[in-house]
Enzyme design. Structure first.
Site, PDB file in Angstrom:
ATOM      1  N   CYS A  51       2.340   3.072  10.099  1.00 34.76           N
ATOM      2  CA  CYS A  51       2.473   4.457   9.634  1.00 34.76           C
ATOM      3  C   CYS A  51       3.253   5.288  10.665  1.00 34.76           C
ATOM      4  O   CYS A  51       2.856   5.387  11.827  1.00 34.76           O
ATOM      5  CB  CYS A  51       1.099   5.078   9.370  1.00 34.76           C
ATOM      6  N   PRO A  79       0.869  -1.179   0.000  1.00 31.14           N
ATOM      7  CA  PRO A  79       0.000   0.000   0.000  1.00 31.14           C
ATOM      8  C   PRO A  79       0.904   1.225   0.000  1.00 31.14           C
ATOM      9  O   PRO A  79       1.880   1.272   0.761  1.00 31.14           O
ATOM     10  CB  PRO A  79      -0.767  -0.111   1.330  1.00 31.14           C
TER      11      PRO A  79
HETATM   12  C1  LIG Z   1       5.390   6.902  -0.892  1.00 33.22           C
HETATM   13  C2  LIG Z   1       5.114   5.851   0.114  1.00 33.22           C
HETATM   14  C3  LIG Z   1       3.848   5.699   0.620  1.00 33.22           C
HETATM   15  C4  LIG Z   1       3.575   4.700   1.559  1.00 33.22           C
HETATM   16  N1  LIG Z   1       2.311   4.526   2.018  1.00 33.22           N
HETATM   17  C5  LIG Z   1       2.028   3.494   2.846  1.00 33.22           C
HETATM   18  C6  LIG Z   1       0.701   3.218   3.247  1.00 33.22           C
HETATM   19  O1  LIG Z   1      -0.250   3.904   2.875  1.00 33.22           O
HETATM   20  N2  LIG Z   1       0.494   2.158   4.066  1.00 33.22           N
HETATM   21  C7  LIG Z   1       1.522   1.366   4.509  1.00 33.22           C
HETATM   22  O2  LIG Z   1       1.293   0.409   5.249  1.00 33.22           O
HETATM   23  N3  LIG Z   1       2.775   1.601   4.135  1.00 33.22           N
HETATM   24  C8  LIG Z   1       3.051   2.636   3.305  1.00 33.22           C
HETATM   25  N4  LIG Z   1       4.329   2.841   2.896  1.00 33.22           N
HETATM   26  C9  LIG Z   1       5.381   1.898   3.307  1.00 33.22           C
HETATM   27  C10 LIG Z   1       5.519   0.810   2.254  1.00 33.22           C
HETATM   28  O3  LIG Z   1       4.321   0.092   2.122  1.00 33.22           O
HETATM   29  C11 LIG Z   1       6.649  -0.174   2.596  1.00 33.22           C
HETATM   30  O4  LIG Z   1       6.343  -0.804   3.804  1.00 33.22           O
HETATM   31  C12 LIG Z   1       7.989   0.515   2.734  1.00 33.22           C
HETATM   32  O5  LIG Z   1       8.196   1.456   1.704  1.00 33.22           O
HETATM   33  C13 LIG Z   1       9.133  -0.499   2.710  1.00 33.22           C
HETATM   34  O6  LIG Z   1       9.135  -1.247   1.551  1.00 33.22           O
HETATM   35  P1  LIG Z   1      10.120  -0.904   0.303  1.00 33.22           P
HETATM   36  O7  LIG Z   1      11.505  -0.840   0.850  1.00 33.22           O
HETATM   37  O8  LIG Z   1       9.872  -2.031  -0.648  1.00 33.22           O
HETATM   38  O9  LIG Z   1       9.690   0.435  -0.198  1.00 33.22           O
HETATM   39  C14 LIG Z   1       4.617   3.847   1.996  1.00 33.22           C
HETATM   40  C15 LIG Z   1       5.896   4.003   1.470  1.00 33.22           C
HETATM   41  C16 LIG Z   1       6.155   4.986   0.542  1.00 33.22           C
HETATM   42  C17 LIG Z   1       7.524   5.117  -0.016  1.00 33.22           C
END
Ligand SMILES: Cc1cc2nc3c(=O)[nH]c(=O)nc-3n(C[C@H](O)[C@H](O)[C@H](O)COP(=O)(O)O)c2cc1C
Length: 581
Positions: A325, A240
């Site tokens: 969050c 998400p």
């Molecule tokens: C722009 C952005 C928006 C995000 N929005 C959410 C969100 O709405 N809900 C959530 O659980 N995590 C949110 N996250 C966290 C991501 O879901 C994820 O857990 C985090 O980026 C780590 O994974 P990655 O290293 O693959 O990016 C967000 C991350 C980013 C970068």
């Protein structure tokens, strides 16, 4: 996982800071026209300035990205939709309507059209924006009436493309607090009663769901109901992603092989108020075959009501609770990662919700709140016993945000204590290599979730499935942007407001996309997510432009797709989400 540092680029592509100012930020409008054949105005520096001394970290809170619209310059929607075989009405059916009712008055202030071909008209045989569409030429008559291609309309049904649109009578009942939530209210009382009883008698936690005097017929029926199951094993899960994980972006990820998608975090309180903006976050494209909604809240009453509401009113495969969050405001009110430290409340939330829902409840969490105090491994067995069907662990704490690499060793510890509860690992996956390392180092995992990796290169899902790296050319990458723009015009509209919304979301995405380094330029691919891309020159001007970290260059790219920005336009991206030093 990846170390924090700088990606190594083949020497011939690296540029100095001096060259960078000359070249990268000044790919001219002429160069762009040459590459793409699209006319492009040279924008001024349209990036709002940060206060001196202000660091770029966390979220950009000083953004003013929303365009303002004046109803006295907009055409009444009744006029907009008049088709060529209908007559313009003499008067508006709404006595106090503030909008314009004469096409010629509207045309005095309508911005120039962007192109001749309307994606919505070409695809669905109809464009609801009529004369107000910025690509209206082929679907309006000289008097400004809307043309319809009935054959196409029959063949591709527009209203079957997107699911979960809230009916207006349901929205009114939510807004007037008339929606019947008696089941959710009863369930909370029931679960609270059992928790108190359990505390008094000190009974075994596991027996809570089945023991206790269940007297109410509705509750008994709910508890007996069989739940739908989802096979999460080995699936590629798109994170998400607030703002950037919108429906047009998720469509693109689905086309590249994402198996499971999830909407952006939605606030329970706002869903219960029936706000249009929040309900837009639960919309699902028909191609999203396994789709979840993520909820953020701080008390069992709103969570339980949302569980009942969504389970009844929309088409969704699972509901996810946001326990990660990190945003201060969310944390302080006890939601998101703040809920990790309010476990009594969390227990009532989860037990009530799982009993109310016919679909699985999942939880997305971080390692904990503080840097050196991991708590997810103690929380996960409780989540399992309270009724969660799956937990995703993002291997960083709230305090860390993105400043360190995701801790996959700890994710493994979580997966080991969770059994038989499925655990999904999350953090820093940008290539098949990262994926394979995560799966090998953590065999207990059910699968992985990918966030920024999909934002930086949405074809990552194909790479993982085909176990290879793709050297995508700049024109292929530009085609992905074109597709996003079309999906955006379908989702947000092709009138001026829709175009500017599409642009804003495109720019937010570009603030991640520029971080991609084509593998042909890398000294030792694959790229690592936490390594800062150095300044480099692409293999052509478009590739160089797409690598620019400057918002004015992203604006330039948006102008190639959506025409010139309005005069007063500024843009500052919402998220930074990187670990670069
Ligand atoms: C722009 C952005 C928006 C995000 N929005 C959410 C969100 O709405 N809900 C959530 O659980 N995590 C949110 N996250 C966290 C991501 O879901 C994820 O857990 C985090 O980026 C780590 O994974 P990655 O290293 O693959 O990016 C967000 C991350 C980013 C970068």
């Amino acid at each position: 996982m990846s170390q924090i540092g700088v990606c190594k680029i083949k020497e011939q592509f690296v540029v100095t800071d001096h060259e960078r100012t000359l070249d990268l930020n000044h790919v001219s409008a002429k160069d762009i026209e040459k590459i793409t054949g699209v006319e492009c105005d040279e924008p001024d520096a349209k990036k709002p300035k940060l206060e001196e001394g202000k660091k770029l970290k966390g979220q950009n809170k000083a953004r003013k990205n929303f365009a303002q619209y004046n109803p006295s310059e907009a055409l009444c929607s009744k006029i907009t939709r008049i088709t060529e075989d209908e007559e313009f009405p003499e008067t508006c059916q709404f006595e106090k309507c503030k909008f314009l009712h004469k096409v010629e008055d509207y045309l005095k202030t309508k911005p120039n059209d962007i192109g001749d071909d309307c994606y919505n008209f070409e695809t669905f045989g109809q464009c609801n924006f009529g004369i107000t569409c910025r690509f209206a030429k082929k679907h309006v008559t000289v008097e400004g009436k809307n043309k319809i291609d009935r054959g196409k309309m029959e063949a591709v049904k527009k209203d079957e493309q997107v699911l979960n649109v809230l009916h207006s009578e349901k929205r009114f009942s939510l807004q007037r607090k008339k929606y019947d939530f008696h089941l959710a209210d009863k369930m909370i009382k029931h679960v609270d009663g059992l928790r108190k009883e359990e505390k008094e008698k000190k009974v075994d936690e596991k027996s809570v769901q089945t023991s206790g005097a269940v007297t109410d017929e509705d509750i008994v029926k709910l508890l007996k109901r069989e739940k739908k199951k989802i096979d999460f094993k080995d699936k590629l899960f798109l994170s998400p992603l607030t703002t950037v994980g919108n429906l047009p972006f998720r469509r693109i990820c689905k086309e590249y092989g994402a198996d499971i998608t999830c909407g952006e975090m939605a606030m329970c309180s706002k869903l219960l108020q029936g706000t249009t903006h929040e309900w837009a976050l639960v919309k699902r494209h028909h191609t999203e075959d396994v789709f979840g909604v993520q909820l953020c809240g701080n008390n069992p009453h709103i969570f339980a009501k949302c569980a009942q509401l969504l389970d009844t009113e929309i088409n969704v495969d699972f509901i996810d609770i946001n326990l990660g969050c990190p945003i201060d405001m969310v944390y302080r009110e006890g939601s998101g990662s703040g809920l990790m430290r309010r476990q009594n409340v969390l227990e009532t939330c989860i037990r009530s919700m799982t009993n109310l829902m016919s679909i699985p409840l999942t939880v997305k969490t971080r390692t904990g709140i503080y840097n050196n105090t991991n708590i997810a491994h103690t929380l996960i067995p409780k989540l399992r016993d309270w009724g969660a069907s799956l937990v995703t662990v993002h291997g960083r704490s709230r305090e860390q945000r993105y400043t360190r690499s995701s801790d996959w060793e700890y994710i493994r510890e979580c997966a080991q204590v969770a059994s038989p509860l499925p655990i999904i690992g999350n953090g820093d996956i940008l290539s098949y290599e990262d994926y394979a390392r995560a799966r090998e180092s953590c065999p207990e995992l059910y699968g992985v979730m990918i966030g920024r990796g999909a934002l930086i290169k949405p074809w990552i899902f194909t790479e993982i499935k085909e176990q290879k790296l793709y050297d995508i050319s700049s024109s292929e990458r530009f085609d992905i942007l074109k597709k996003f723009t079309n999906y955006g015009l379908e989702n947000w509209g092709s009138d001026n407001k829709g175009v500017e919304n599409t642009r804003r979301f495109l720019l937010e995405w570009l603030s991640f996309l520029y971080r991609y380094i084509p593998i042909g330029l890398l000294e030792s691919p694959p790229q690592k997510i936490n390594e800062r891309p150095p300044y480099y020159k692409g293999r052509n001007d478009l590739e160089t432009l797409m690598a620019s970290p400057s918002a004015s260059d992203w604006i330039k790219i948006s102008e190639m797709l959506l025409g010139p920005v309005p005069d007063t336009f500024t843009f500052l991206p919402k998220h930074k989400a990187n670990a670069y030093r």
